[in-house]
Design an enzyme around this catalytic site. Structure first.
Site, PDB file in Angstrom:
ATOM      1  N   LYS A  44       0.832  -1.070  -0.100  1.00 12.37           N
ATOM      2  CA  LYS A  44      -0.358   0.037  -0.308  1.00 12.37           C
ATOM      3  C   LYS A  44       0.935   1.294  -0.020  1.00 12.37           C
ATOM      4  O   LYS A  44       0.534   2.371   0.000  1.00 12.37           O
ATOM      5  CB  LYS A  44      -0.977  -0.284   0.883  1.00 12.37           C
ATOM      6  CG  LYS A  44      -1.680  -1.165   1.574  1.00 12.37           C
ATOM      7  CD  LYS A  44      -2.576  -1.407   3.005  1.00 12.37           C
ATOM      8  CE  LYS A  44      -3.497  -2.528   3.445  1.00 12.37           C
ATOM      9  NZ  LYS A  44      -3.844  -2.209   4.461  1.00 12.37           N
ATOM     10  N   GLY A  45       2.242   1.283   0.430  1.00 11.83           N
ATOM     11  CA  GLY A  45       3.033   2.771   0.630  1.00 11.83           C
ATOM     12  C   GLY A  45       3.152   3.604  -0.804  1.00 11.83           C
ATOM     13  O   GLY A  45       3.162   4.815  -0.203  1.00 11.83           O
ATOM     14  N   GLU A 100       7.682   1.831  -6.063  1.00 15.24           N
ATOM     15  CA  GLU A 100       7.689   1.427  -4.836  1.00 15.24           C
ATOM     16  C   GLU A 100       8.176   2.308  -4.238  1.00 15.24           C
ATOM     17  O   GLU A 100       8.633   3.520  -4.427  1.00 15.24           O
ATOM     18  CB  GLU A 100       8.561   0.320  -4.859  1.00 15.24           C
ATOM     19  CG  GLU A 100       9.505  -0.013  -3.487  1.00 15.24           C
ATOM     20  CD  GLU A 100       8.367  -0.786  -2.245  1.00 15.24           C
ATOM     21  OE1 GLU A 100       7.712   0.104  -2.692  1.00 15.24           O
ATOM     22  OE2 GLU A 100       8.394  -2.056  -2.138  1.00 15.24           O
ATOM     23  N   ASP A 101       7.870   2.669  -2.371  1.00 23.55           N
ATOM     24  CA  ASP A 101       7.643   3.665  -2.110  1.00 23.55           C
ATOM     25  C   ASP A 101       8.947   3.735  -1.019  1.00 23.55           C
ATOM     26  O   ASP A 101      10.349   4.836  -1.481  1.00 23.55           O
ATOM     27  CB  ASP A 101       6.625   3.608  -0.785  1.00 23.55           C
ATOM     28  CG  ASP A 101       6.718   2.086   0.063  1.00 23.55           C
ATOM     29  OD1 ASP A 101       7.451   1.593  -0.220  1.00 23.55           O
ATOM     30  OD2 ASP A 101       6.215   2.483   1.273  1.00 23.55           O
ATOM     31  N   ASP A 104      14.620  -1.187   1.365  1.00 21.41           N
ATOM     32  CA  ASP A 104      15.161  -1.377   2.855  1.00 21.41           C
ATOM     33  C   ASP A 104      16.542  -2.522   2.624  1.00 21.41           C
ATOM     34  O   ASP A 104      17.135  -1.838   1.869  1.00 21.41           O
ATOM     35  CB  ASP A 104      14.134  -1.099   4.158  1.00 21.41           C
ATOM     36  CG  ASP A 104      14.724  -1.273   5.379  1.00 21.41           C
ATOM     37  OD1 ASP A 104      15.693  -1.011   6.085  1.00 21.41           O
ATOM     38  OD2 ASP A 104      14.073  -1.832   6.127  1.00 21.41           O
ATOM     39  N   LYS A 132      17.199   2.878   1.404  1.00 22.52           N
ATOM     40  CA  LYS A 132      18.518   2.963   1.905  1.00 22.52           C
ATOM     41  C   LYS A 132      19.558   1.850   1.941  1.00 22.52           C
ATOM     42  O   LYS A 132      19.555   0.364   2.207  1.00 22.52           O
ATOM     43  CB  LYS A 132      17.520   1.939   3.160  1.00 22.52           C
ATOM     44  CG  LYS A 132      16.523   2.605   4.321  1.00 22.52           C
ATOM     45  CD  LYS A 132      15.584   2.588   5.801  1.00 22.52           C
ATOM     46  CE  LYS A 132      14.907   3.060   6.464  1.00 22.52           C
ATOM     47  NZ  LYS A 132      13.649   1.975   6.965  1.00 22.52           N
ATOM     48  N   PHE A 153      13.216   4.555  11.099  1.00 22.62           N
ATOM     49  CA  PHE A 153      12.671   4.990  10.503  1.00 22.62           C
ATOM     50  C   PHE A 153      11.650   5.415   9.501  1.00 22.62           C
ATOM     51  O   PHE A 153      11.665   6.735  10.824  1.00 22.62           O
ATOM     52  CB  PHE A 153      11.240   3.688  11.154  1.00 22.62           C
ATOM     53  CG  PHE A 153      10.266   2.679  11.144  1.00 22.62           C
ATOM     54  CD1 PHE A 153      10.341   1.817  10.337  1.00 22.62           C
ATOM     55  CD2 PHE A 153       9.014   3.967  11.141  1.00 22.62           C
ATOM     56  CE1 PHE A 153       8.874   1.157   9.636  1.00 22.62           C
ATOM     57  CE2 PHE A 153       8.011   3.244  11.107  1.00 22.62           C
ATOM     58  CZ  PHE A 153       7.744   1.923  10.010  1.00 22.62           C
ATOM     59  N   VAL A 154      11.176   5.670   8.733  1.00 22.92           N
ATOM     60  CA  VAL A 154      10.513   6.832   8.975  1.00 22.92           C
ATOM     61  C   VAL A 154       8.128   6.692   8.165  1.00 22.92           C
ATOM     62  O   VAL A 154       8.435   5.549   8.180  1.00 22.92           O
ATOM     63  CB  VAL A 154      11.019   6.904   7.358  1.00 22.92           C
ATOM     64  CG1 VAL A 154      12.338   8.197   7.120  1.00 22.92           C
ATOM     65  CG2 VAL A 154      11.411   6.516   5.826  1.00 22.92           C
ATOM     66  N   ASP A 160       3.766   3.821   6.707  1.00 24.16           N
ATOM     67  CA  ASP A 160       2.363   3.817   8.114  1.00 24.16           C
ATOM     68  C   ASP A 160       3.892   3.066   8.662  1.00 24.16           C
ATOM     69  O   ASP A 160       4.956   2.831   9.035  1.00 24.16           O
ATOM     70  CB  ASP A 160       1.714   2.371   7.603  1.00 24.16           C
ATOM     71  CG  ASP A 160       2.104   1.174   7.736  1.00 24.16           C
ATOM     72  OD1 ASP A 160       3.285   0.949   7.097  1.00 24.16           O
ATOM     73  OD2 ASP A 160       1.669   0.786   8.778  1.00 24.16           O
ATOM     74  N   ARG A 166       0.273   7.194   7.304  1.00 25.65           N
ATOM     75  CA  ARG A 166       0.115   7.269   5.461  1.00 25.65           C
ATOM     76  C   ARG A 166      -0.271   8.614   5.102  1.00 25.65           C
ATOM     77  O   ARG A 166       0.017   9.161   4.597  1.00 25.65           O
ATOM     78  CB  ARG A 166      -0.861   6.676   5.247  1.00 25.65           C
ATOM     79  CG  ARG A 166      -0.229   5.391   5.064  1.00 25.65           C
ATOM     80  CD  ARG A 166      -0.594   3.793   4.378  1.00 25.65           C
ATOM     81  NE  ARG A 166      -0.900   2.498   4.897  1.00 25.65           N
ATOM     82  CZ  ARG A 166       0.131   1.418   4.067  1.00 25.65           C
ATOM     83  NH1 ARG A 166       1.168   2.381   4.082  1.00 25.65           N
ATOM     84  NH2 ARG A 166      -0.136   0.732   5.483  1.00 25.65           N
TER      85      ARG A 166
HETATM   86  P1  5GP Z   1      12.542  -4.664   2.029  1.00 26.93           P
HETATM   87  O1  5GP Z   1      12.164  -4.929   1.527  1.00 26.93           O
HETATM   88  O2  5GP Z   1      13.102  -3.702   1.438  1.00 26.93           O
HETATM   89  O3  5GP Z   1      13.179  -5.130   3.556  1.00 26.93           O
HETATM   90  O4  5GP Z   1      11.136  -3.500   2.191  1.00 26.93           O
HETATM   91  C1  5GP Z   1      10.560  -2.742   2.529  1.00 26.93           C
HETATM   92  C2  5GP Z   1       9.511  -2.291   2.676  1.00 26.93           C
HETATM   93  O5  5GP Z   1       9.558  -2.334   3.951  1.00 26.93           O
HETATM   94  C3  5GP Z   1       8.542  -1.300   2.039  1.00 26.93           C
HETATM   95  O6  5GP Z   1       7.627  -1.952   0.943  1.00 26.93           O
HETATM   96  C4  5GP Z   1       7.838  -1.095   3.359  1.00 26.93           C
HETATM   97  O7  5GP Z   1       6.382  -1.352   3.594  1.00 26.93           O
HETATM   98  C5  5GP Z   1       8.564  -1.246   4.735  1.00 26.93           C
HETATM   99  N1  5GP Z   1       9.774  -0.045   5.097  1.00 26.93           N
HETATM  100  C6  5GP Z   1      11.192  -1.044   4.926  1.00 26.93           C
HETATM  101  N2  5GP Z   1      11.622   0.543   6.091  1.00 26.93           N
HETATM  102  C7  5GP Z   1      10.654   1.135   6.268  1.00 26.93           C
HETATM  103  C8  5GP Z   1      10.971   2.583   7.083  1.00 26.93           C
HETATM  104  O8  5GP Z   1      10.960   3.276   7.382  1.00 26.93           O
HETATM  105  N3  5GP Z   1       9.059   3.212   7.144  1.00 26.93           N
HETATM  106  C9  5GP Z   1       8.428   2.488   6.635  1.00 26.93           C
HETATM  107  N4  5GP Z   1       6.863   2.794   6.911  1.00 26.93           N
HETATM  108  N5  5GP Z   1       7.944   1.259   5.940  1.00 26.93           N
HETATM  109  C10 5GP Z   1       9.839   0.664   5.466  1.00 26.93           C
END
Ligand code: 5GP
Length: 178
Positions: A44-45, A100-101, A104, A132, A153-154, A160, A166
């Protein structure tokens, strides 16, 4: 039940976000050279970033939505990803832009890009508002990045914490979690 407020510190304000999203839209427009593009919103992000970004792309854009969630607790992803909603249309032979939002660990986008590559699109490009780099666990870098951030964490602008925040029009860093 409402939630206890977190302590937030503004990281990126509305103006800065809007300006960068416009730039990204212009770059993607150049890349598509007026070809058809299927822009995929990863729910959703990314819904807020997505809606701003596609309005800055001057090409024939069709929209589609992909639901995705990773198992884990509120602030840490476990790396196990599942699709909760699949695309409505096939993407074989099409230009696809994945929106994508935040990237990470990169595990989510690694899973999604592999899943969609298997459907043989003509071209698959990726755009993430936030990246990141220090948290990356796999060899994945989005083609287009809005802003690089640290490991904090943002929330806000679609992102969210337990379903909240959000709707903040800006992006904030969480400075304390009770
Ligand atoms: P990844 O699979 O790259 O570790 O993480 C992706 C997902 O983790 C993102 O789509 C998001 O939903 C969540 N996420 C990672 N870091 C953050 C953050 O700093 N804030 C928020 N709200 N969600 C995050």
């Amino acid at each position: 039940m409402s939630m206890a407020p977190l302590q937030l510190e503004k990281l990126l304000d509305e103006k800065k976000i809007a300006a960068r999203v416009k730039e990204m839209g212009a770059e993607i427009t150049k890349l598509c050279k007026k070809e058809d593009l299927i822009a995929v919103c990863i729910l959703k992000g990314s819904f807020m970033f997505y809606s701003d970004l596609i309005r800055s792309i001057d090409a024939d854009v069709r929209t589609d939505f992909l639901g995705c969630s990773s198992y884990g607790n509120a602030t840490k992803s476990s790396g196990e990803v599942k699709l909760t909603l699949d695309l409505t249309h096939g993407i074989q032979g099409k230009n696809v832009l994945l929106v994508e939002d935040i990237v990470d660990t990169g595990l989510t986008m690694d899973f999604i890009t592999k899943t969609l590559q298997a459907r043989n699109p003509k071209r698959l490009i990726t755009a993430s508002l936030l990246f990141k780099p220090k948290a990356l666990k796999v060899d994945f870098k989005p083609d287009y990045v809005g802003f690089e951030v640290g490991n904090e964490f943002v929330v806000g602008y679609g992102l969210d914490y337990q379903g909240y925040y959000r709707n903040l029009p800006y992006i904030a860093q969480v400075t304390s979690m009770q």
